[in-house]
Design an enzyme around this catalytic site. Structure first.
Site, mmCIF file in Angstrom:
data_model
loop_
_atom_site.group_PDB
_atom_site.id
_atom_site.type_symbol
_atom_site.label_atom_id
_atom_site.label_comp_id
_atom_site.label_asym_id
_atom_site.label_seq_id
_atom_site.Cartn_x
_atom_site.Cartn_y
_atom_site.Cartn_z
ATOM 1 N N ARG A 1 18.567 2.979 -5.267
ATOM 2 C CA ARG A 1 18.127 3.023 -6.662
ATOM 3 C C ARG A 1 19.000 3.940 -7.515
ATOM 4 N NH1 ARG A 1 16.531 -0.628 -4.584
ATOM 5 N NH2 ARG A 1 14.412 -1.376 -4.306
ATOM 6 N N SER B 1 7.414 -0.672 -9.908
ATOM 7 C CA SER B 1 7.287 0.420 -8.938
ATOM 8 C C SER B 1 7.456 1.762 -9.643
ATOM 9 C CB SER B 1 8.325 0.278 -7.831
ATOM 10 O OG SER B 1 8.091 -0.881 -7.065
ATOM 11 N N GLU C 1 10.704 6.510 -10.210
ATOM 12 C CA GLU C 1 11.629 5.391 -10.374
ATOM 13 C C GLU C 1 11.579 4.878 -11.810
ATOM 14 O OE1 GLU C 1 12.104 0.852 -8.648
ATOM 15 O OE2 GLU C 1 11.760 2.487 -7.221
#
Length: 311
Positions: A177, A226, A300
């Protein structure tokens, strides 16, 4: 309102062809449906327009980019400075023998569908990512075992001051990520590798991804995807949702914000929530997970702007 009609606090560059708005309401454009206004909202029409806009920004003016606003909390006080949303010139899709070049404003799911229509495999995972290609490159988005790092050849970016540059995949030092983009970089386009494949096989893989998402995620809720990254294996072998579950946070509420009962790594706006409630609930979850498991979850979801009353 066109660029020529705006207040004189910021003058667009000569020949700017996009739209430039003052105090633009952002909440309706976000998946959470929360947040304040953008001090300035610009929609450059193409790469030339974007470079000219960035070159004209005062050094003291901050800026950020919004794509589909699917993985972001915009705080109630809004976003000072310039918010950039890429216009129609960043929506192209062109296949070649070994891949596809697509603009940063192309929705990930749209690109997956285009690859299906062209008989190109390898991009099915994009059907499970709710965002734009630019955002996917910037955060190395992925799901179900694939990520942007596994298919990217290069990305074209624009920088503060108007410089444009092409970065190869190796330049981005991809990690989970994360992509090592230069500070303030705006992704304009990218080339992704594909392979020839039977459309029926591609469609089957995409259908499997979509079915899995529908079965496990609150797709019809006002959410932001998420919320937290999975921790590094050295910190925990459990995924973020498992840590949240272990800390007893499934269904936890703060005002009109709630941890999803269906997937507890999703926060949802049950109706009328403020950004402060959603972010505050996330911080409450982080605190409970840390106390229960010793793991500090990392956000995130991007959190942009300032709290109410601080602009």
């Amino acid at each position: 309102m066109m660029a020529a009609d705006i207040a004189p606090a910021f003058a667009p560059p000569p020949g700017f062809r996009g739209r430039l708005l003052r105090d633009s309401v952002l909440a309706p454009q976000t998946w959470f449906r929360v947040g304040g206004v953008a001090e300035w909202l610009a929609r450059p029409v193409d790469a030339e327009d974007l470079a000219a806009l960035l070159a004209a920004l005062p050094a003291t003016m901050s800026f950020c980019v919004l794509g589909a606003a699917s993985n972001v909390i915009i705080r109630d006080g809004g976003i000072p400075g310039m918010v950039i949303r890429l216009g129609r010139g960043f929506g192209g899709i062109a296949f070649d023998d070994g891949g596809v070049v697509a603009g940063a404003a192309v929705l990930d799911a749209t690109l997956a569908e285009a690859a299906l229509a062209a008989g190109r495999g390898g991009l099915e995972f994009l059907a499970g990512i709710p965002g734009t290609l630019g955002g996917a490159v910037a955060m190395n988005a992925g799901c179900y075992g694939s990520e942007i790092a596994s298919v990217l050849d290069w990305a074209d970016i624009a920088l503060a001051g108007g410089e444009t540059r092409r970065l190869q995949a190796a330049d981005l030092a991809f990690a989970y990520r994360h992509a090592a983009l230069p500070a303030g970089a705006v992704v304009m386009a990218a080339r992704l590798r594909t392979r020839a494949d039977a459309p029926a096989a591609i469609a089957a893989r995409m259908a499997e991804i979509r079915a899995q998402r529908a079965a496990t995620q609150p797709l019809r809720a006002r959410t932001g995807g998420s919320t937290f990254r999975n921790p590094p294996p050295a910190e925990s072998t459990l995924k973020a949702w498992e840590l949240i579950e272990a800390a007893g946070c499934r269904g936890l509420r703060l005002g009109a914000a709630q941890v999803s009962e269906q997937h507890c790594n999703f926060l949802i706006n049950t109706g009328g929530a403020r950004a402060a409630e959603i972010e505050g609930l996330g911080e409450r979850v982080r605190a409970r997970v840390l106390a229960a498991t010793g793991v500090s979850l990392a956000w995130e979801i991007r959190r942009l702007g300032v709290p109410e009353g601080r602009r």
